[in-house]
Design a protein around this motif. Structure first.
Motif, short mmCIF file in Angstrom:
data_model
loop_
_atom_site.label_atom_id
_atom_site.label_comp_id
_atom_site.label_asym_id
_atom_site.label_seq_id
_atom_site.Cartn_x
_atom_site.Cartn_y
_atom_site.Cartn_z
N ASN A 71 0.83 -1.19 0.00
CA ASN A 71 0.00 0.00 0.00
C ASN A 71 0.87 1.25 0.00
O ASN A 71 1.88 1.29 0.70
CB ASN A 71 -0.89 0.04 1.25
N ILE A 109 -7.84 2.55 2.27
CA ILE A 109 -7.80 1.84 3.55
C ILE A 109 -7.32 2.83 4.61
O ILE A 109 -6.36 3.56 4.39
CB ILE A 109 -6.83 0.63 3.50
N GLU A 111 -6.14 2.87 8.66
CA GLU A 111 -5.78 2.08 9.84
C GLU A 111 -5.54 3.01 11.02
O GLU A 111 -5.00 4.11 10.84
CB GLU A 111 -4.50 1.28 9.61
N GLU A 116 -7.39 -2.12 10.95
CA GLU A 116 -8.16 -1.56 9.84
C GLU A 116 -9.47 -1.00 10.35
O GLU A 116 -10.27 -1.71 10.95
CB GLU A 116 -8.41 -2.62 8.78
N ARG A 119 -12.30 0.30 4.81
CA ARG A 119 -11.85 -0.18 3.51
C ARG A 119 -12.95 0.13 2.50
O ARG A 119 -14.09 -0.29 2.68
CB ARG A 119 -11.57 -1.67 3.53
#
Length: 176
Positions: A71, A109, A111, A116, A119
């Motif tokens: 990512n 996404i 976090e 997480e 999403r």
């Protein structure tokens, strides 16, 4: 109210905002773009932030990495004692002007402390920006990420528009 979706309870809450910090104005602990540079108030090659024909002045642009298992991200850290409880942003795929803006697909996404919190579905360059509001109560490390989602790397320019963290404010009735 908690929104339930494909991923179960997403922990998204509506609140009024006070003591707001734009992520674009904060010092980041780390960042990585899969191609080009992390764009602050511009895209990954220095052009404007454009989502489906709409221009935006404030935001972060990341290019998803070639490897779909990785990512691109921006990470900020702040003491829990600061009391931030909400992350808010608009998200969407930035128009890549080199190909007429027809390519690009990413997954967003978010976090908090390695967990997480959000999403998105796969988003494409033909879609309007979507609004997200996420509970970050007790979080001290926030990571805004993008993934190429469909294993295609082409033009995966992802924008977090007006990304901010905030503390809650009580309304006149004392209800958030």
């Amino acid at each position: 109210a908690v929104a339930a979706g494909v991923w179960g309870n997403i922990n998204v809450y509506k609140t009024t905002l006070k003591d707001v910090e734009l992520i674009t104005d904060m010092t980041w602990s780390d960042s990585m773009s899969g191609w080009g540079s992390v764009g602050i108030n511009k895209n990954v090659v220095g052009g404007p932030l454009i989502i489906n024909g709409t221009n935006y002045e404030i935001g972060i642009c990341l290019h998803a990495p070639y490897d779909y298992k990785q990512n691109a991200f921006v990470e900020i850290n702040f003491p829990k004692t600061y009391g931030y409880t909400v992350f808010e942003s608009w998200i969407g795929v930035n128009k890549d002007t080199s190909n007429g803006g027809t390519a690009g697909s990413v997954i967003f996404i978010v976090e908090g402390d390695g967990v997480e919190l959000y999403r998105s579905n796969l988003m494409r360059s033909s879609q309007d920006a979507e609004h997200i509001l996420i509970d970050i109560t007790g979080v001290s490390s926030l990571k805004l990420m993008v993934n190429n989602g469909d294993k295609s790397y082409d033009c995966d320019w992802a924008d977090y528009i007006n990304p901010k963290i905030a503390k809650p404010s009580m309304n006149k009735k004392g209800i958030m």
